[in-house]
Write a protein that holds these residues in place. Sequence first.
Motif, PDB file in Angstrom:
ATOM      1  N   GLN A 203      -3.952  -3.627   6.115  1.00 58.84           N
ATOM      2  CA  GLN A 203      -3.511  -3.456   4.295  1.00 58.84           C
ATOM      3  C   GLN A 203      -3.209  -3.018   3.607  1.00 58.84           C
ATOM      4  O   GLN A 203      -2.103  -1.917   3.200  1.00 58.84           O
ATOM      5  CB  GLN A 203      -3.632  -4.617   4.036  1.00 58.84           C
ATOM      6  CG  GLN A 203      -2.894  -5.286   2.251  1.00 58.84           C
ATOM      7  CD  GLN A 203      -3.219  -6.546   2.397  1.00 58.84           C
ATOM      8  OE1 GLN A 203      -4.018  -7.409   3.401  1.00 58.84           O
ATOM      9  NE2 GLN A 203      -3.689  -6.750   1.009  1.00 58.84           N
TER      10      GLN A 203
ATOM     11  N   ALA B 167       0.041  -0.440   2.418  1.00 61.05           N
ATOM     12  CA  ALA B 167      -0.025  -0.678   0.850  1.00 61.05           C
ATOM     13  C   ALA B 167       0.326   0.509  -0.080  1.00 61.05           C
ATOM     14  O   ALA B 167       1.272   1.232  -0.584  1.00 61.05           O
ATOM     15  CB  ALA B 167      -1.051  -0.869   0.208  1.00 61.05           C
TER      16      ALA B 167
ATOM     17  N   VAL C 277       3.497  -4.556  -0.470  1.00 56.09           N
ATOM     18  CA  VAL C 277       2.411  -5.001  -0.264  1.00 56.09           C
ATOM     19  C   VAL C 277       1.362  -5.008  -1.122  1.00 56.09           C
ATOM     20  O   VAL C 277       0.478  -3.998  -2.269  1.00 56.09           O
ATOM     21  CB  VAL C 277       1.929  -4.265   0.539  1.00 56.09           C
ATOM     22  CG1 VAL C 277       1.021  -4.502   1.431  1.00 56.09           C
ATOM     23  CG2 VAL C 277       2.535  -3.935   1.502  1.00 56.09           C
TER      24      VAL C 277
ATOM     25  N   SER D 208      -7.716  -8.671  -2.832  1.00 57.25           N
ATOM     26  CA  SER D 208      -6.373  -8.229  -2.771  1.00 57.25           C
ATOM     27  C   SER D 208      -5.984  -8.654  -3.914  1.00 57.25           C
ATOM     28  O   SER D 208      -6.345  -9.573  -4.671  1.00 57.25           O
ATOM     29  CB  SER D 208      -5.691  -7.972  -1.534  1.00 57.25           C
ATOM     30  OG  SER D 208      -5.154  -9.436  -1.381  1.00 57.25           O
TER      31      SER D 208
ATOM     32  N   ASP E 262       4.059   1.602  -1.465  1.00 56.38           N
ATOM     33  CA  ASP E 262       3.728   1.940  -2.541  1.00 56.38           C
ATOM     34  C   ASP E 262       4.714   2.840  -3.205  1.00 56.38           C
ATOM     35  O   ASP E 262       5.576   3.286  -3.613  1.00 56.38           O
ATOM     36  CB  ASP E 262       2.629   3.199  -3.330  1.00 56.38           C
ATOM     37  CG  ASP E 262       2.187   3.143  -4.075  1.00 56.38           C
ATOM     38  OD1 ASP E 262       2.180   2.218  -5.339  1.00 56.38           O
ATOM     39  OD2 ASP E 262       2.101   3.623  -4.604  1.00 56.38           O
TER      40      ASP E 262
ATOM     41  N   ARG F 197      -2.898  -4.421  -2.804  1.00 51.45           N
ATOM     42  CA  ARG F 197      -3.579  -3.329  -2.569  1.00 51.45           C
ATOM     43  C   ARG F 197      -4.593  -4.236  -2.156  1.00 51.45           C
ATOM     44  O   ARG F 197      -4.950  -5.256  -2.859  1.00 51.45           O
ATOM     45  CB  ARG F 197      -3.307  -2.365  -3.722  1.00 51.45           C
ATOM     46  CG  ARG F 197      -2.890  -1.758  -3.986  1.00 51.45           C
ATOM     47  CD  ARG F 197      -3.220  -0.352  -4.545  1.00 51.45           C
ATOM     48  NE  ARG F 197      -2.007   0.871  -4.313  1.00 51.45           N
ATOM     49  CZ  ARG F 197      -1.834   1.459  -3.946  1.00 51.45           C
ATOM     50  NH1 ARG F 197      -3.013   1.716  -3.537  1.00 51.45           N
ATOM     51  NH2 ARG F 197      -0.922   2.764  -3.908  1.00 51.45           N
TER      52      ARG F 197
END
Length: 446
Positions: free
Chosen positions: A209, A213, A224, A237, A217, A226
């Motif tokens: 993940q 992410a 996604v 998260s 970004d 963080r």
Amino acid sequence: MTDIPRRTAARTAKLASLPLGMAGRAAAGWGRRLAGGDGEQISAQMMARSAEQLFAVLGELKGGAMKFGQALSVFEAAIPDEYAAPFRESLVKLQTAAPPMPTAEVHRMLAEQFGRGWRERFAAFDETPAAAASIGQVHRAVWHDGRDVAVKVQYPGAEEALRSDLRQLSRMTRLMQPLAPGLELKPLVAELRDRMEEELDYRDEAASQRVFAEAFDGDDRVKVPRVVASAPRAMISEWVSGRKLSDVIRSGTRPERDAAAVLLAEFLYSSPARVGLLHADPHPGNFQIMDDGRLLVLDYGAVARLPDGLPRPLSMMVRLALEDRPADLLALLRRENFVRPGSEVGAAEVMAFLAPFTEPLRTEMFRFDRAWLQGQAERLGDLRSPHFRTSRELNLPAQHLLIHRVTMGTLGVLCQLDADVPVRGIVQRWQPWIFGDEEERAGRRG
């Protein structure tokens, strides 16, 4: 440890109730027909009750049983409507809902993973789970710095449940086949079993993940969450939410369904080149549409690692099929072990078998709907069809199995959305060499 055999036996008995229950209802239905009952009404009642039992058993057991139900939910678009309709809502429920574990168990797992002072990490923690999945459930909380977070906690005994359920489901696939006419359940269960180990350690999921992410970004189309913290059986998260994709499928307008399908297709087709990973669990429960229109992508427990992007042989297969080069296509398939040893299948047969799958790439806009996918399933599942015979001459190498399931699962979701998608342009952007543009291959990552 002494109660593990008892729990395993209980799970096995519940799973066995699915085909046995269907058999019992079928026998009762035949009896009512003989007594002069309405055949269509009786069949509808039988399928509705089977759907209720399917959700009750798979949802209650979680583990491999629920994971099987989630995978099955992706492919319901390929099942004829008279079979799929009663199961549709029950399978959708399995994407995001299951009975919660007791609060005391949640506390015990968090103390085990983050220490006895785990509460000090949070400014607030909601004891009621916000969502549940196959091997864990999610709680909403506030991190000590004020951030809203999602806390995923694995069910105690998840590993035992996965192993037990998938072993039992593998034995029962033939009996359960009436639940999904036109689909082969045994390979699906086998592939789920092969991926099991990866999903049990949330540290692996957190690592995947984080990569996604970072790659997405600031992206204006995909979000996604963080990762904040992770442990083997728990993960924290960012809390992000939106409209569930299953709701868009069920009640979205045409523009909403088209927009969601484009976002989903672009995310999945771009990820190998952009991230070097492929999100490998594309059921609707893992996707939401945010208020700002972005696609929210959840659950990175299953990924395919593709550091060089989509494997070149797969791209070349599509290219040769699009260019109508049957001899070259067959030679490539043999070279890459997609043809069974000793097979005498012909190039024209292989081209006829694969050509319909390239249909979405032959036009600027393609309508993905249930009728198209059901036609493909019927074409390949008809024992009298030459395509069925050709399929028996072909082989799917193990290293490509997961990519194949993701591709078929994505097609299933796009067809559930009943959407118009410019998939040719999306694929051309991220895999330009399929269309002969070799010069653009470099530089696509990032």
